[in-house]
Design a protein around this motif. Structure first.
Motif, PDB file in Angstrom:
ATOM      1  N   PHE A  41       0.905  -1.225   0.028  1.00  0.00           N
ATOM      2  CA  PHE A  41      -0.011   0.097   0.013  1.00  0.00           C
ATOM      3  C   PHE A  41       0.875   1.395   0.176  1.00  0.00           C
ATOM      4  CE2 PHE A  41      -2.414  -3.402   1.659  1.00  0.00           C
ATOM      5  CZ  PHE A  41      -3.454  -3.216   1.181  1.00  0.00           C
TER       6      PHE A  41
ATOM      7  N   ASN B 250       0.386  -3.183   5.140  1.00  0.00           N
ATOM      8  CA  ASN B 250      -0.907  -3.011   5.294  1.00  0.00           C
ATOM      9  C   ASN B 250      -1.639  -1.820   5.031  1.00  0.00           C
ATOM     10  OD1 ASN B 250      -1.635  -1.996   7.993  1.00  0.00           O
ATOM     11  ND2 ASN B 250       0.095  -3.435   8.701  1.00  0.00           N
ATOM     12  N   PHE B 251      -2.989  -2.200   4.819  1.00  0.00           N
ATOM     13  CA  PHE B 251      -4.022  -0.926   4.407  1.00  0.00           C
ATOM     14  C   PHE B 251      -3.992   0.070   5.666  1.00  0.00           C
ATOM     15  CE2 PHE B 251      -7.792   1.572   4.527  1.00  0.00           C
ATOM     16  CZ  PHE B 251      -7.427   2.163   3.355  1.00  0.00           C
ATOM     17  N   ASP B 252      -4.178  -0.535   6.848  1.00  0.00           N
ATOM     18  CA  ASP B 252      -4.430   0.278   7.795  1.00  0.00           C
ATOM     19  C   ASP B 252      -3.398   1.125   8.368  1.00  0.00           C
ATOM     20  OD1 ASP B 252      -7.146  -0.550   8.409  1.00  0.00           O
ATOM     21  OD2 ASP B 252      -6.340  -2.516   9.257  1.00  0.00           O
TER      22      ASP B 252
ATOM     23  N   TYR C 246      -3.077   3.814   5.909  1.00  0.00           N
ATOM     24  CA  TYR C 246      -4.023   4.902   5.957  1.00  0.00           C
ATOM     25  C   TYR C 246      -3.938   5.675   7.123  1.00  0.00           C
ATOM     26  CZ  TYR C 246      -8.769   6.681   7.452  1.00  0.00           C
ATOM     27  OH  TYR C 246      -9.778   7.585   7.766  1.00  0.00           O
TER      28      TYR C 246
ATOM     29  N   HIS D 215     -11.061   5.538   4.223  1.00  0.00           N
ATOM     30  CA  HIS D 215     -10.908   4.277   4.436  1.00  0.00           C
ATOM     31  C   HIS D 215     -11.709   3.373   3.653  1.00  0.00           C
ATOM     32  CE1 HIS D 215     -10.323   0.576   7.331  1.00  0.00           C
ATOM     33  NE2 HIS D 215      -9.153   1.446   7.703  1.00  0.00           N
ATOM     34  N   HIS D 216     -11.220   2.025   3.403  1.00  0.00           N
ATOM     35  CA  HIS D 216     -12.176   1.033   2.428  1.00  0.00           C
ATOM     36  C   HIS D 216     -13.365   0.709   3.448  1.00  0.00           C
ATOM     37  CE1 HIS D 216      -9.439  -1.479   4.724  1.00  0.00           C
ATOM     38  NE2 HIS D 216     -10.300  -2.460   4.839  1.00  0.00           N
TER      39      HIS D 216
END
Length: 121
Positions: free
Chosen positions: A13, A40-42, A45, A73-74
């Motif tokens: 990401f 990771n996305f979190d 973000y 956020h997704h």
């Protein structure tokens, strides 16, 4: 002996910053820069949100100003679960900071700056 090569998918990401402007001659211009790459996305973000919030505060623009767009956020979450510690942002549980090698006095802006300097893990 047996040797095997495989191709496996990798998901990363990347946090980017896009800026656009309309010049005095009416022409639009813009540019994009990469701010970091994360597993990771979190985490990505939270770093993007912290960078955006930091820039927003430095610019002195009011809350809700249309000139700055925070990351989305997704799962529809607009703000990460974060708290302000002094002038730094931190996740409320602290586990993400520990995984990233950040001390309790450091926030995600520190991580992004380390990432940009090529010092992040």
């Amino acid at each position: 002996m047996q040797i095997e090569y495989r191709v496996r998918p990798v998901t990363r990401f990347i946090v980017t910053r896009f800026e656009s402007d309309t010049g005095p001659d009416g022409r639009d211009s813009g540019g994009c820069s990469t701010k970091g790459e994360f597993d990771n996305f979190d985490t990505a973000y939270q770093v993007a949100y912290a960078l955006c919030r930091d820039e927003h505060q430095r610019l002195g623009w009011p809350v809700g100003d249309e000139r700055i767009k925070y990351p989305e956020h997704h799962d529809g979450l607009r703000e990460p679960k974060m708290e302000v510690v002094g002038s730094l942002l931190s996740d409320t549980g602290g586990s993400a900071r520990e995984k990233l090698g950040l001390g309790p006095e450091q926030g995600y802006v520190d991580l992004a700056n380390r990432q940009l300097a090529g010092q992040a893990k």
